[in-house]
Every structure is written in C-alpha cells, then in structure tokens.
Design a protein around this motif. Sequence first.
Motif, mmCIF file in Angstrom:
data_model
loop_
_atom_site.group_PDB
_atom_site.id
_atom_site.type_symbol
_atom_site.label_atom_id
_atom_site.label_comp_id
_atom_site.label_asym_id
_atom_site.label_seq_id
_atom_site.Cartn_x
_atom_site.Cartn_y
_atom_site.Cartn_z
ATOM 1 N N PHE A 56 0.923 -1.182 0.085
ATOM 2 C CA PHE A 56 -0.177 -0.079 -0.163
ATOM 3 C C PHE A 56 0.772 1.090 0.036
ATOM 4 C CE2 PHE A 56 -2.038 3.291 2.351
ATOM 5 C CZ PHE A 56 -3.292 3.658 1.651
ATOM 6 N N GLY A 57 0.544 2.226 -0.927
ATOM 7 C CA GLY A 57 1.476 3.571 -0.940
ATOM 8 C C GLY A 57 0.560 4.648 -1.317
ATOM 9 N N ARG A 58 0.910 5.828 -1.457
ATOM 10 C CA ARG A 58 -0.051 6.964 -1.671
ATOM 11 C C ARG A 58 0.723 7.868 -2.639
ATOM 12 N NH1 ARG A 58 -1.356 10.219 3.295
ATOM 13 N NH2 ARG A 58 0.554 11.462 2.982
ATOM 14 N N ILE A 59 0.326 8.542 -3.282
ATOM 15 C CA ILE A 59 0.728 9.758 -4.095
ATOM 16 C C ILE A 59 -0.183 10.654 -4.417
ATOM 17 C CG2 ILE A 59 0.572 8.448 -6.263
ATOM 18 C CD1 ILE A 59 3.120 9.963 -7.261
ATOM 19 N N SER A 60 0.161 12.062 -3.997
ATOM 20 C CA SER A 60 -0.781 13.187 -4.201
ATOM 21 C C SER A 60 -0.604 13.698 -5.841
ATOM 22 C CB SER A 60 -0.543 14.286 -3.083
ATOM 23 O OG SER A 60 -0.679 13.740 -1.792
ATOM 24 N N ILE A 61 -1.647 14.221 -6.193
ATOM 25 C CA ILE A 61 -1.698 14.869 -7.394
ATOM 26 C C ILE A 61 -2.233 16.270 -7.064
ATOM 27 C CG2 ILE A 61 -2.489 14.856 -9.780
ATOM 28 C CD1 ILE A 61 -2.429 12.107 -9.821
ATOM 29 N N GLY A 62 -1.402 17.190 -6.968
ATOM 30 C CA GLY A 62 -1.750 18.522 -6.640
ATOM 31 C C GLY A 62 -2.441 18.370 -5.258
ATOM 32 N N GLU A 63 -3.403 19.514 -4.890
ATOM 33 C CA GLU A 63 -4.188 19.290 -3.770
ATOM 34 C C GLU A 63 -5.700 18.755 -3.811
ATOM 35 O OE1 GLU A 63 -4.282 23.417 -2.279
ATOM 36 O OE2 GLU A 63 -2.336 23.406 -2.003
ATOM 37 N N ALA A 64 -6.040 18.472 -5.360
ATOM 38 C CA ALA A 64 -7.396 18.009 -5.310
ATOM 39 C C ALA A 64 -7.470 16.370 -5.457
ATOM 40 C CB ALA A 64 -7.835 18.584 -6.669
ATOM 41 N N HIS A 65 -6.460 15.769 -5.654
ATOM 42 C CA HIS A 65 -6.345 14.196 -5.751
ATOM 43 C C HIS A 65 -5.592 13.557 -5.046
ATOM 44 C CE1 HIS A 65 -8.522 15.970 -9.316
ATOM 45 N NE2 HIS A 65 -9.590 15.021 -9.235
ATOM 46 N N VAL A 66 -5.818 12.486 -4.751
ATOM 47 C CA VAL A 66 -4.728 11.403 -3.949
ATOM 48 C C VAL A 66 -4.849 9.987 -4.440
ATOM 49 C CG1 VAL A 66 -6.057 11.062 -1.993
ATOM 50 C CG2 VAL A 66 -3.572 10.838 -1.871
ATOM 51 N N LEU A 67 -3.749 9.475 -4.921
ATOM 52 C CA LEU A 67 -3.868 8.113 -5.446
ATOM 53 C C LEU A 67 -3.497 7.363 -4.310
ATOM 54 C CD1 LEU A 67 -2.140 8.454 -9.036
ATOM 55 C CD2 LEU A 67 -4.469 8.774 -8.278
ATOM 56 N N TYR A 68 -4.311 6.080 -4.026
ATOM 57 C CA TYR A 68 -4.089 5.092 -3.210
ATOM 58 C C TYR A 68 -3.681 3.857 -3.955
ATOM 59 C CZ TYR A 68 -5.834 8.095 0.562
ATOM 60 O OH TYR A 68 -6.168 9.178 1.231
ATOM 61 N N LEU A 69 -2.551 3.381 -3.755
ATOM 62 C CA LEU A 69 -1.808 2.311 -4.677
ATOM 63 C C LEU A 69 -1.968 0.842 -3.616
ATOM 64 C CD1 LEU A 69 1.399 4.054 -5.859
ATOM 65 C CD2 LEU A 69 -1.022 3.996 -6.785
ATOM 66 N N PHE A 70 -2.633 -0.034 -4.362
ATOM 67 C CA PHE A 70 -2.811 -1.325 -3.795
ATOM 68 C C PHE A 70 -2.112 -2.277 -4.508
ATOM 69 C CE2 PHE A 70 -5.958 1.031 -1.965
ATOM 70 C CZ PHE A 70 -5.950 0.408 -0.753
ATOM 71 N N GLY A 71 -1.066 -3.002 -4.276
ATOM 72 C CA GLY A 71 -0.348 -3.900 -4.882
ATOM 73 C C GLY A 71 -0.779 -5.320 -4.465
ATOM 74 N N THR A 72 -1.037 -6.011 -5.607
ATOM 75 C CA THR A 72 -1.642 -7.359 -5.211
ATOM 76 C C THR A 72 -0.650 -8.452 -5.046
ATOM 77 O OG1 THR A 72 -1.859 -7.923 -7.627
ATOM 78 C CG2 THR A 72 -3.763 -6.762 -6.741
ATOM 79 N N PRO A 73 -1.032 -9.311 -4.394
ATOM 80 C CA PRO A 73 0.063 -10.635 -4.340
ATOM 81 C C PRO A 73 -0.075 -11.319 -5.661
ATOM 82 C CG PRO A 73 -1.989 -11.279 -3.082
ATOM 83 C CD PRO A 73 -2.035 -9.864 -3.654
ATOM 84 N N GLY A 74 1.122 -11.717 -6.190
ATOM 85 C CA GLY A 74 1.253 -12.453 -7.582
ATOM 86 C C GLY A 74 1.216 -14.020 -7.697
ATOM 87 N N GLN A 75 1.184 -14.685 -6.384
ATOM 88 C CA GLN A 75 1.065 -15.998 -6.308
ATOM 89 C C GLN A 75 -0.202 -16.296 -6.436
ATOM 90 O OE1 GLN A 75 3.895 -15.407 -3.278
ATOM 91 N NE2 GLN A 75 4.788 -17.327 -3.447
ATOM 92 N N GLU A 76 -0.527 -17.600 -7.096
ATOM 93 C CA GLU A 76 -1.945 -18.086 -7.136
ATOM 94 C C GLU A 76 -2.658 -18.356 -5.861
ATOM 95 O OE1 GLU A 76 -4.409 -21.438 -9.600
ATOM 96 O OE2 GLU A 76 -2.323 -21.444 -9.799
ATOM 97 N N ARG A 77 -1.758 -18.847 -4.866
ATOM 98 C CA ARG A 77 -2.558 -19.160 -3.582
ATOM 99 C C ARG A 77 -3.104 -18.041 -2.627
ATOM 100 N NH1 ARG A 77 2.710 -20.098 0.210
ATOM 101 N NH2 ARG A 77 4.139 -19.304 -0.837
ATOM 102 N N PHE A 78 -2.569 -16.800 -3.149
ATOM 103 C CA PHE A 78 -3.074 -15.394 -2.711
ATOM 104 C C PHE A 78 -4.006 -14.687 -3.255
ATOM 105 C CE2 PHE A 78 1.589 -15.948 -0.811
ATOM 106 C CZ PHE A 78 1.145 -16.653 0.377
ATOM 107 N N TRP A 79 -4.275 -15.437 -4.369
ATOM 108 C CA TRP A 79 -5.417 -14.669 -5.296
ATOM 109 C C TRP A 79 -6.729 -14.280 -4.831
ATOM 110 C CZ3 TRP A 79 -4.552 -17.309 -10.773
ATOM 111 C CH2 TRP A 79 -3.480 -17.312 -11.145
ATOM 112 N N PHE A 80 -7.195 -15.093 -3.531
ATOM 113 C CA PHE A 80 -8.529 -14.692 -3.089
ATOM 114 C C PHE A 80 -8.741 -13.382 -2.374
ATOM 115 C CE2 PHE A 80 -5.648 -16.411 0.174
ATOM 116 C CZ PHE A 80 -5.961 -15.418 1.320
ATOM 117 N N VAL A 81 -7.454 -12.678 -2.169
ATOM 118 C CA VAL A 81 -7.686 -11.287 -1.744
ATOM 119 C C VAL A 81 -7.880 -10.269 -2.936
ATOM 120 C CG1 VAL A 81 -6.279 -11.827 0.268
ATOM 121 C CG2 VAL A 81 -5.282 -10.752 -1.961
ATOM 122 N N TRP A 82 -7.912 -10.747 -4.122
ATOM 123 C CA TRP A 82 -7.915 -9.876 -5.219
ATOM 124 C C TRP A 82 -9.422 -9.194 -5.300
ATOM 125 C CZ3 TRP A 82 -5.322 -11.232 -10.491
ATOM 126 C CH2 TRP A 82 -4.056 -11.586 -10.432
#
Length: 201
Positions: free
Chosen positions: A75-101
Amino acid sequence: MDSGRSNRDVGRVKLPTAIKILIAGGFGAGKTTMVGSVSETRPLRTEEVLTDLGVGIDDLSGVEAKKTTTVAMDFGRISIGEAHVLYLFGTPGQERFWFVWDELALGAMGAVVIADTRRLADCFPSVDYFERRGTPFIVAVNCFEGARRYDLDELRMALDLGPDIPVVLCDARQRESSKNVLVTLVEHALHTRTTRAVAAP
C-alpha cells in the motif's frame, strides 16, 4: 454581519478526491518495487521470507534471487496537486493468494498490470481478471537488466490485447518512470469511463 457562509462551513477542510489503483502482475514482476518507488509515504508491505515450504508451489524460474513475497498487499500513496490523492494497492502475485484480489479490487478506478518478459505468461491471469471485471487497465512492461527486449506490438500480440489497451515500457525502480505509468493509467481510465457513458443507452 453576514459573511456568506454558514457556521457549519467555518473551519471545514475540503478533502482531496481519493482514487484507488491496483498494481497487479505475476510473481516477482516488480509490483512491490513500483509501489515503493512512487509512494510519497513509507509504503505498507506484507512481505514474508520465502521458505522451503514453497518448494514445488512457487515457481522461481527467472527470479531465483527473490527472497520475499507479498502475501496480502502493498500500500502506498501519491498526491496529485491538492485535489486528488492516489491510493496504490499492490496485489499478491502467487495463485495461492489470489483470493484477496476481489476485496482489493472493490472501488478501483483502474489497474496497472506489470509484465516481466522473462515470465510473460505470469501476467495472463491479471489481464484476464480485469477484462472479466471490466476494470480499465494498462500493461507496463518492466525492463529488467539482461532481459530480452521486445517490440510493443509483439507484446500486445503475445498478450492478445486489443488496440485500446495501452502498453508501455517502464523501470519500476525509478520514480519518474512509475509516475508516468500511473499518469497513463489515469488518462486511460478517464477516457474509458467517458466512452462507456456516451455509449450507455
């Protein structure tokens, strides 16, 4: 004296608009690296050390030097000016963890699918997943040192992508490169949303 504002407006702070973005792709493609390179805050990581228990389950071919793996999300965050903020969610890549997608994908504006040309087939499940959900996505080809370089049209054909899906090259370790990927995604997602709205009856 009437100032033109109600008492309820005094001291009210306008919060930025939140935009949720997923960073997906195969095992070892660079998802954690991209979130970490672009986040303006220290990223939250749920990495665990690879152990002998994963032998026969986790395919390390092409990424033999990898020592850890994401088991829930980054999980990360990046602001775009003062009006928007992006919340980044990196998913697990292995098949056994796909249930969280499914949980991570709720409310997402769009997704970046990171492709590793050394293990290109590993990003197929991510492409299929977002196509089925109708989630706007782009493909970002992470240019690993020593990996074979391909023409973008070759990669588009190999991934069976339509002409409307952007495919870009990137270096997930570099902040500016990762930012450019996110800008491309946001522009694509907005265009897709507008196109769908116009086409709707």
